[in-house]
Design a protein around this motif. Structure first.
Motif, PDB file in Angstrom:
ATOM      1  N   ILE A   5       5.581  24.682  -5.755  1.00 51.24           N
ATOM      2  CA  ILE A   5       4.368  24.793  -6.494  1.00 51.24           C
ATOM      3  C   ILE A   5       4.397  22.862  -6.734  1.00 51.24           C
ATOM      4  O   ILE A   5       5.388  22.482  -7.482  1.00 51.24           O
ATOM      5  N   VAL A   6       3.302  22.987  -7.541  1.00 51.43           N
ATOM      6  CA  VAL A   6       3.244  21.583  -8.425  1.00 51.43           C
ATOM      7  C   VAL A   6       2.075  22.188 -10.103  1.00 51.43           C
ATOM      8  O   VAL A   6       1.896  22.534 -10.447  1.00 51.43           O
ATOM      9  N   VAL A   7       3.834  21.166 -10.265  1.00 57.21           N
ATOM     10  CA  VAL A   7       3.732  20.972 -11.601  1.00 57.21           C
ATOM     11  C   VAL A   7       2.497  19.786 -12.447  1.00 57.21           C
ATOM     12  O   VAL A   7       3.177  18.882 -12.277  1.00 57.21           O
ATOM     13  N   GLY A   8       1.791  19.958 -13.227  1.00 58.52           N
ATOM     14  CA  GLY A   8       1.027  19.362 -13.536  1.00 58.52           C
ATOM     15  C   GLY A   8      -0.272  18.910 -13.040  1.00 58.52           C
ATOM     16  O   GLY A   8      -0.153  18.133 -11.436  1.00 58.52           O
ATOM     17  N   GLY A   9      -1.163  19.039 -13.055  1.00 59.29           N
ATOM     18  CA  GLY A   9      -2.780  18.686 -11.883  1.00 59.29           C
ATOM     19  C   GLY A   9      -3.572  17.830 -12.516  1.00 59.29           C
ATOM     20  O   GLY A   9      -4.466  16.974 -12.630  1.00 59.29           O
ATOM     21  N   SER A  11      -3.497  12.754 -11.737  1.00 59.71           N
ATOM     22  CA  SER A  11      -4.279  12.241 -10.110  1.00 59.71           C
ATOM     23  C   SER A  11      -2.814  12.265  -9.126  1.00 59.71           C
ATOM     24  O   SER A  11      -3.228  12.697  -7.999  1.00 59.71           O
ATOM     25  N   ALA A  12      -1.710  11.968  -9.552  1.00 65.16           N
ATOM     26  CA  ALA A  12      -0.564  12.271  -8.794  1.00 65.16           C
ATOM     27  C   ALA A  12      -0.072  13.531  -8.050  1.00 65.16           C
ATOM     28  O   ALA A  12      -0.474  14.330  -6.928  1.00 65.16           O
ATOM     29  N   GLY A  13      -0.716  14.931  -9.066  1.00 61.28           N
ATOM     30  CA  GLY A  13      -0.184  15.999  -8.199  1.00 61.28           C
ATOM     31  C   GLY A  13      -1.269  16.545  -7.991  1.00 61.28           C
ATOM     32  O   GLY A  13      -1.072  17.338  -6.965  1.00 61.28           O
ATOM     33  N   SER A  14      -2.451  16.394  -7.714  1.00 62.44           N
ATOM     34  CA  SER A  14      -4.002  16.810  -7.312  1.00 62.44           C
ATOM     35  C   SER A  14      -3.769  16.627  -5.978  1.00 62.44           C
ATOM     36  O   SER A  14      -4.177  16.855  -4.962  1.00 62.44           O
ATOM     37  N   ALA A  15      -4.162  15.260  -6.122  1.00 62.86           N
ATOM     38  CA  ALA A  15      -2.811  14.910  -4.590  1.00 62.86           C
ATOM     39  C   ALA A  15      -2.715  15.564  -3.395  1.00 62.86           C
ATOM     40  O   ALA A  15      -2.320  15.448  -2.821  1.00 62.86           O
ATOM     41  N   ILE A  23      -2.026  21.790   5.013  1.00 62.78           N
ATOM     42  CA  ILE A  23      -0.801  21.824   6.346  1.00 62.78           C
ATOM     43  C   ILE A  23      -0.891  24.152   6.036  1.00 62.78           C
ATOM     44  O   ILE A  23      -0.765  24.760   5.764  1.00 62.78           O
ATOM     45  N   ASN A  24      -1.349  24.310   8.217  1.00 63.35           N
ATOM     46  CA  ASN A  24      -1.392  25.192   7.744  1.00 63.35           C
ATOM     47  C   ASN A  24      -0.624  26.149   7.277  1.00 63.35           C
ATOM     48  O   ASN A  24       0.493  26.162   7.456  1.00 63.35           O
ATOM     49  N   ASP A  25      -1.086  27.428   6.701  1.00 62.72           N
ATOM     50  CA  ASP A  25      -0.654  28.509   6.605  1.00 62.72           C
ATOM     51  C   ASP A  25      -0.037  28.386   5.054  1.00 62.72           C
ATOM     52  O   ASP A  25       0.915  29.142   4.793  1.00 62.72           O
ATOM     53  N   ALA A  26       0.109  26.910   5.090  1.00 60.33           N
ATOM     54  CA  ALA A  26       0.520  26.578   3.061  1.00 60.33           C
ATOM     55  C   ALA A  26       0.434  26.903   1.988  1.00 60.33           C
ATOM     56  O   ALA A  26      -0.849  27.133   2.011  1.00 60.33           O
ATOM     57  N   ARG A  27       0.527  27.776   1.444  1.00 58.42           N
ATOM     58  CA  ARG A  27       0.362  28.355   0.139  1.00 58.42           C
ATOM     59  C   ARG A  27       0.747  27.355  -1.221  1.00 58.42           C
ATOM     60  O   ARG A  27       1.934  27.202  -1.380  1.00 58.42           O
ATOM     61  N   VAL A  28      -0.205  27.209  -1.942  1.00 61.23           N
ATOM     62  CA  VAL A  28       0.089  26.037  -2.425  1.00 61.23           C
ATOM     63  C   VAL A  28      -0.258  26.422  -3.932  1.00 61.23           C
ATOM     64  O   VAL A  28      -1.495  27.025  -4.142  1.00 61.23           O
ATOM     65  N   LEU A  29       0.175  26.253  -5.394  1.00 62.29           N
ATOM     66  CA  LEU A  29      -0.130  26.466  -6.531  1.00 62.29           C
ATOM     67  C   LEU A  29      -0.237  24.988  -6.791  1.00 62.29           C
ATOM     68  O   LEU A  29       1.073  24.547  -7.374  1.00 62.29           O
ATOM     69  N   LEU A  30      -1.008  25.164  -8.326  1.00 61.30           N
ATOM     70  CA  LEU A  30      -1.064  23.735  -8.664  1.00 61.30           C
ATOM     71  C   LEU A  30      -1.001  24.114  -9.913  1.00 61.30           C
ATOM     72  O   LEU A  30      -2.245  24.710 -10.520  1.00 61.30           O
ATOM     73  N   LEU A  31      -0.303  23.987 -10.949  1.00 64.22           N
ATOM     74  CA  LEU A  31      -0.318  24.310 -12.526  1.00 64.22           C
ATOM     75  C   LEU A  31      -0.698  22.767 -13.128  1.00 64.22           C
ATOM     76  O   LEU A  31      -0.140  22.316 -12.856  1.00 64.22           O
ATOM     77  N   GLU A  32      -1.285  23.518 -14.316  1.00 62.45           N
ATOM     78  CA  GLU A  32      -1.850  22.506 -15.488  1.00 62.45           C
ATOM     79  C   GLU A  32      -2.017  23.322 -16.457  1.00 62.45           C
ATOM     80  O   GLU A  32      -2.614  24.380 -16.229  1.00 62.45           O
ATOM     81  N   GLY A  82      -6.644  16.682 -14.214  1.00 58.44           N
ATOM     82  CA  GLY A  82      -7.176  15.424 -13.635  1.00 58.44           C
ATOM     83  C   GLY A  82      -6.046  14.394 -14.952  1.00 58.44           C
ATOM     84  O   GLY A  82      -5.674  12.932 -14.223  1.00 58.44           O
ATOM     85  N   GLY A  83      -5.334  15.049 -15.407  1.00 58.45           N
ATOM     86  CA  GLY A  83      -4.681  13.708 -15.734  1.00 58.45           C
ATOM     87  C   GLY A  83      -4.876  13.108 -16.788  1.00 58.45           C
ATOM     88  O   GLY A  83      -6.216  12.785 -17.131  1.00 58.45           O
ATOM     89  N   GLY A  84      -4.093  11.614 -16.556  1.00 60.78           N
ATOM     90  CA  GLY A  84      -4.701  10.387 -17.279  1.00 60.78           C
ATOM     91  C   GLY A  84      -6.052   9.742 -16.825  1.00 60.78           C
ATOM     92  O   GLY A  84      -6.377   8.865 -17.075  1.00 60.78           O
ATOM     93  N   GLY A  85      -6.082  10.040 -14.928  1.00 60.13           N
ATOM     94  CA  GLY A  85      -7.114   9.538 -14.797  1.00 60.13           C
ATOM     95  C   GLY A  85      -8.316  10.413 -14.741  1.00 60.13           C
ATOM     96  O   GLY A  85      -9.190   9.548 -14.626  1.00 60.13           O
ATOM     97  N   SER A  86      -8.526  11.297 -15.782  1.00 55.06           N
ATOM     98  CA  SER A  86      -9.517  12.043 -15.999  1.00 55.06           C
ATOM     99  C   SER A  86      -9.998  11.327 -17.639  1.00 55.06           C
ATOM    100  O   SER A  86     -11.367  11.639 -18.228  1.00 55.06           O
ATOM    101  N   ILE A  87      -9.024  11.054 -18.883  1.00 54.82           N
ATOM    102  CA  ILE A  87      -9.250  10.453 -19.638  1.00 54.82           C
ATOM    103  C   ILE A  87      -8.686   8.715 -19.928  1.00 54.82           C
ATOM    104  O   ILE A  87      -8.952   8.538 -21.003  1.00 54.82           O
ATOM    105  N   ASN A  88      -9.310   8.300 -18.718  1.00 57.31           N
ATOM    106  CA  ASN A  88      -8.634   6.425 -18.601  1.00 57.31           C
ATOM    107  C   ASN A  88     -10.667   5.734 -18.476  1.00 57.31           C
ATOM    108  O   ASN A  88      -9.814   5.065 -18.240  1.00 57.31           O
ATOM    109  N   ALA A  89     -10.755   5.748 -19.275  1.00 58.11           N
ATOM    110  CA  ALA A  89     -12.019   5.748 -19.270  1.00 58.11           C
ATOM    111  C   ALA A  89     -12.237   5.059 -18.406  1.00 58.11           C
ATOM    112  O   ALA A  89     -13.522   3.752 -18.502  1.00 58.11           O
ATOM    113  N   GLU A  90     -12.756   5.982 -17.547  1.00 61.25           N
ATOM    114  CA  GLU A  90     -13.146   5.210 -15.958  1.00 61.25           C
ATOM    115  C   GLU A  90     -12.692   3.910 -15.607  1.00 61.25           C
ATOM    116  O   GLU A  90     -13.740   3.177 -14.970  1.00 61.25           O
ATOM    117  N   ILE A  91     -11.672   3.441 -15.901  1.00 57.56           N
ATOM    118  CA  ILE A  91     -11.256   2.548 -15.323  1.00 57.56           C
ATOM    119  C   ILE A  91      -9.648   2.495 -15.191  1.00 57.56           C
ATOM    120  O   ILE A  91      -8.849   3.815 -14.733  1.00 57.56           O
TER     121      ILE A  91
END
Length: 124
Positions: A5-9, A11-15, A23-32, A82-91
């Motif tokens: 379970i990854v909390v926070g979608g 840049s880092a959380g999404s990556a 990973i084969n057969d891994a079940r991943v939950l991304l919470l944002e 996308g977190g800060g990567g989404s609102i960073n003015a494309e910088i």
């Protein structure tokens, strides 16, 4: 049931969620907490000015700044996929080469030297 379970979608959380899902057969939950980054202001460089407050940020402010007449400055922390990567003015900021090299050489982070990570920043 999830394996990871990854909390926070951001840049880092999404990556991280993306890599774990390889990973084969891994079940991943991304919470944002926020929505998909479909807001038009996200996709234009000047849009950052509109991102400092509103529904796509947490509305944080700095502590009162004594040298600025005790003003509190908006501190944009994204609440959007996308977190800060989404609102960073494309910088993006590549970082200081010495920091990467210190992580690799002094902190034991093998594979994190500037030479190692530079290819991930360079668009070919």
């Amino acid at each position: 049931m999830y394996d990871y379970i990854v909390v926070g979608g951001g840049s880092a959380g999404s990556a991280l969620a993306g890599r774990l899902s390889e990973i084969n057969d891994a079940r991943v939950l991304l919470l944002e907490a926020g929505p998909v980054d479909s807001n038009p202001y996200i996709h234009i460089p000047v849009g950052f000015l509109k991102m400092k407050g509103g529904p796509l940020t947490w509305g944080y402010k700095t502590a009162p700044q004594s040298h600025l007449n005790n003003r509190e400055i908006p501190f944009a922390q994204a609440r959007v996929l996308g977190g800060g990567g989404s609102i960073n003015a494309e910088i993006f900021t590549r970082g200081c080469p010495q920091d990467y090299d210190r992580w690799a050489n002094e902190e034991g982070c093998v594979g994190w030297s500037f030479a190692d990570v530079l290819p991930y920043y360079v668009v070919v």
